[in-house]
Design an enzyme around this catalytic site. Structure first.
Site, PDB file in Angstrom:
ATOM      1  N   ASN A   7       0.876  -1.179   0.000  1.00 21.01           N
ATOM      2  CA  ASN A   7       0.000   0.000   0.000  1.00 21.01           C
ATOM      3  C   ASN A   7       0.913   1.228   0.000  1.00 21.01           C
ATOM      4  O   ASN A   7       1.477   1.587   1.033  1.00 21.01           O
ATOM      5  CB  ASN A   7      -0.888  -0.034   1.250  1.00 21.01           C
ATOM      6  N   ARG A  88      -2.328  -2.004  -3.737  1.00 21.00           N
ATOM      7  CA  ARG A  88      -3.589  -1.292  -3.556  1.00 21.00           C
ATOM      8  C   ARG A  88      -3.583  -0.086  -4.503  1.00 21.00           C
ATOM      9  O   ARG A  88      -2.629   0.696  -4.514  1.00 21.00           O
ATOM     10  CB  ARG A  88      -3.690  -0.799  -2.113  1.00 21.00           C
ATOM     11  N   HIS A 177     -12.965   2.229  -0.174  1.00 22.60           N
ATOM     12  CA  HIS A 177     -12.887   1.206   0.892  1.00 22.60           C
ATOM     13  C   HIS A 177     -13.448  -0.144   0.422  1.00 22.60           C
ATOM     14  O   HIS A 177     -13.859  -0.960   1.255  1.00 22.60           O
ATOM     15  CB  HIS A 177     -13.690   1.619   2.155  1.00 22.60           C
ATOM     16  N   GLY A 207     -13.171   4.820  10.189  1.00 26.56           N
ATOM     17  CA  GLY A 207     -11.831   5.227  10.625  1.00 26.56           C
ATOM     18  C   GLY A 207     -11.773   6.735  10.520  1.00 26.56           C
ATOM     19  O   GLY A 207     -12.803   7.408  10.625  1.00 26.56           O
ATOM     20  N   ARG A 238     -13.135  15.373   7.312  1.00 23.71           N
ATOM     21  CA  ARG A 238     -13.944  15.635   6.109  1.00 23.71           C
ATOM     22  C   ARG A 238     -15.410  15.858   6.473  1.00 23.71           C
ATOM     23  O   ARG A 238     -15.939  15.197   7.383  1.00 23.71           O
ATOM     24  CB  ARG A 238     -13.860  14.445   5.140  1.00 23.71           C
ATOM     25  N   ASP A 280      -9.407  13.356  16.125  1.00 23.85           N
ATOM     26  CA  ASP A 280      -9.249  12.013  16.679  1.00 23.85           C
ATOM     27  C   ASP A 280     -10.309  11.730  17.740  1.00 23.85           C
ATOM     28  O   ASP A 280     -10.472  12.495  18.701  1.00 23.85           O
ATOM     29  CB  ASP A 280      -7.848  11.898  17.300  1.00 23.85           C
ATOM     30  N   GLU A 381      -7.418  -5.555   4.950  1.00 18.82           N
ATOM     31  CA  GLU A 381      -7.327  -5.278   3.519  1.00 18.82           C
ATOM     32  C   GLU A 381      -6.130  -5.997   2.889  1.00 18.82           C
ATOM     33  O   GLU A 381      -6.186  -6.437   1.747  1.00 18.82           O
ATOM     34  CB  GLU A 381      -7.235  -3.760   3.298  1.00 18.82           C
TER      35      GLU A 381
HETATM   36  P1  ADP Z   1      -7.595   5.707   8.873  1.00 19.80           P
HETATM   37  O1  ADP Z   1      -8.809   6.052   8.053  1.00 19.80           O
HETATM   38  O2  ADP Z   1      -6.601   6.832   8.950  1.00 19.80           O
HETATM   39  O3  ADP Z   1      -6.985   4.364   8.546  1.00 19.80           O
HETATM   40  P2  ADP Z   1      -8.205   4.434  11.435  1.00 19.80           P
HETATM   41  O4  ADP Z   1      -8.963   3.269  10.899  1.00 19.80           O
HETATM   42  O5  ADP Z   1      -6.844   4.210  11.992  1.00 19.80           O
HETATM   43  O6  ADP Z   1      -8.158   5.623  10.385  1.00 19.80           O
HETATM   44  O7  ADP Z   1      -9.125   5.100  12.592  1.00 19.80           O
HETATM   45  C1  ADP Z   1      -8.722   6.202  13.342  1.00 19.80           C
HETATM   46  C2  ADP Z   1      -9.822   6.540  14.350  1.00 19.80           C
HETATM   47  O8  ADP Z   1      -9.999   5.448  15.258  1.00 19.80           O
HETATM   48  C3  ADP Z   1      -9.465   7.768  15.192  1.00 19.80           C
HETATM   49  O9  ADP Z   1     -10.590   8.613  15.338  1.00 19.80           O
HETATM   50  C4  ADP Z   1      -9.124   7.150  16.537  1.00 19.80           C
HETATM   51  O10 ADP Z   1      -9.385   8.002  17.622  1.00 19.80           O
HETATM   52  C5  ADP Z   1     -10.042   5.942  16.584  1.00 19.80           C
HETATM   53  N1  ADP Z   1      -9.493   4.984  17.562  1.00 19.80           N
HETATM   54  C6  ADP Z   1      -8.349   4.249  17.459  1.00 19.80           C
HETATM   55  N2  ADP Z   1      -8.122   3.547  18.596  1.00 19.80           N
HETATM   56  C7  ADP Z   1      -9.132   3.874  19.456  1.00 19.80           C
HETATM   57  C8  ADP Z   1      -9.471   3.484  20.790  1.00 19.80           C
HETATM   58  N3  ADP Z   1      -8.709   2.628  21.471  1.00 19.80           N
HETATM   59  N4  ADP Z   1     -10.599   4.004  21.330  1.00 19.80           N
HETATM   60  C9  ADP Z   1     -11.376   4.856  20.652  1.00 19.80           C
HETATM   61  N5  ADP Z   1     -11.118   5.273  19.386  1.00 19.80           N
HETATM   62  C10 ADP Z   1     -10.023   4.789  18.790  1.00 19.80           C
END
Ligand code: ADP
Length: 393
Positions: A7, A88, A177, A207, A238, A280, A381
């Site tokens: 990727n 990917r 996705h 995510g 977004r 986040d 993935e």
């Molecule tokens: P991306 O689209 O960048 O791949 P991810 O799938 O890594 O994103 O998701 C990131 C999101 O997941 C963030 O909002 C993060 O806060 C949330 N997240 C990751 N771990 C935790 C956790 N332990 N508890 C709550 N939210 C989480």
């Protein structure tokens, strides 16, 4: 047979080497900050972890470094052992409805649709060129994020705008996705002991980037992202769908260009824009605990939009057997899963709070008397890239 899944992003490259068809992971790792003064290389294999700060001028240098490391660490004896690489590719336009072995024609077609994904496709192509040069004996395979959604019907993918925009420029809903939605929906069928053709699944990939997909009988029939990954539900930064007239309104009010406003919709909206705190989810949960009303509002807006979409897909599909949550938020946030399920109680969705108190583990989280089975299913993935590559090699 050893196969690599890749990727490649604009300044990063993630890789995973598999033994196929057993799906055993031989090693996994990442390059970060490619093209910057100090880059980072991480690899895990055989219970060992290596982390190094090294400068990588470009992706080709990083790929050569990776292949040398595989030999130096004794992970492979010869590069000839790697018989295929699955890449990917974010946008396949309307040309690709399945994965495909890469040749000059495929490369030209990926280049052609690059204007629809200017941040992603060129980076994916750089990865393809680097591995083609370094492993000329190996088959290179492209796996597209958009391919799974090519089964949507015209009433779903055509926007109600001048039809010539579709004919001339390919303006339509593509969705993204796809690899994740396919993996999770197949896993849901397996968990329910059903043939994928006989089950309706709604997948919530939540995510930083987030999309929802209605999978009827193994086929995507609708998804929330559109021409670009900006569309659909609100995300980390977004906006998701908004009234399109807002763009012109803000360009006038703030004396900004359309590009600048679109940039704000991509990078300063969603969780970040509404809360004013962070993109986040973990930061928002901390802020809510300290009483932030806007952090709570940011999460409520997203949960509501997700529930709205799930409810409409439920009706459009003629009912649904499984609701599945995946990706960073979907796999980790019991709060969010419970909030969405509670908003869907009119459909008979019932979450079991004890089962839901879980992270990143395939689990049935609905109550026994729930109308729809609700699962947490961690996405994978990379394994889909390796499986498609295996099939084509
Ligand atoms: P991306 O689209 O960048 O791949 P991810 O799938 O890594 O994103 O998701 C990131 C999101 O997941 C963030 O909002 C993060 O806060 C949330 N997240 C990751 N771990 C935790 C956790 N332990 N508890 C709550 N939210 C989480």
């Amino acid at each position: 047979m050893k196969l690599m899944s890749v990727n490649a992003g604009s300044s990063s490259l993630k890789f995973k080497l598999y033994n196929m068809p057993s799906e055993e992971v031989i090693c996994v790792g990442i390059f970060e900050r490619i093209g910057q003064s100090i880059g980072k290389f991480e690899i895990e294999y055989d219970g060992k972890e290596i982390e190094r700060d090294v400068e990588f001028k470009d992706h080709s240098v990083a790929v050569s470094y990776l292949l040398d490391s595989l030999i130096d660490e004794g992970i492979v004896k010869s590069l000839e052992e790697i018989t295929g690489v699955g890449h990917r590719v974010v946008h396949g336009g309307e040309k690709f409805s399945a994965s495909i072995k890469i040749d000059d024609k495929v490369i030209a077609a990926i280049e052609e649709v690059s204007e629809l994904a200017p941040l992603h496709n060129p980076a994916n192509l750089v990865g393809i060129h680097a591995f083609s040069k370094a492993l000329p004996h190996a088959s290179q395979v492209a796996i597209f994020d958009t391919a799974f959604h090519q089964t949507m019907s015209p009433e779903t993918y055509i926007y109600a705008v001048p039809y010539e925009w579709y004919q001339k420029y390919g303006v339509r809903k593509y969705g993204f996705h796809g690899t994740s939605h396919k993996y999770v929906s197949l896993k849901a069928a397996e968990l329910e002991g059903k043939n994928p053709n006989d089950i309706n699944v709604i997948v919530c990939h939540l995510g930083n980037g987030a999309s929802i997909c209605a999978v009827k009988g193994g086929k995507s029939i609708n998804t929330t992202m559109g021409l670009t990954p900006l569309a659909g539900i609100p995300m980390g930064t977004r906006s998701g769908n908004i009234d399109p007239a807002i763009i012109e309104f803000i360009t006038t009010k703030e004396n900004k260009s359309v590009k600048e406003v679109t940039d704000l919709l991509n990078k300063k909206s969603g969780f970040l824009g509404v809360s004013g705190i962070s993109s986040d989810n973990r930061d928002l949960e901390d802020a809510v605990a300290k009483g932030s009303v806007r952090a709570q509002l940011a999460m409520d807006i997203q949960d509501k939009k997700i529930a709205d979409i799930v409810a409409s897909y439920f009706v459009y599909m003629g009912g649904c057997d499984v609701l599945a949550f995946t990706a960073g938020l979907g796999e980790n946030s019991d709060r969010m899963r419970a909030s969405i399920c509670n908003r869907l109680s009119a459909l008979g969705v019932k979450v079991d709070l004890e089962r839901n108190n879980i992270r990143r583990k395939t689990t049935l989280i609905s109550a026994d008397d729930s109308n729809i089975a609700v699962y947490l299913i961690p996405t994978d993935e990379e394994i889909m890239l390796a499986r498609d590559t295996f099939e084509l090699v």
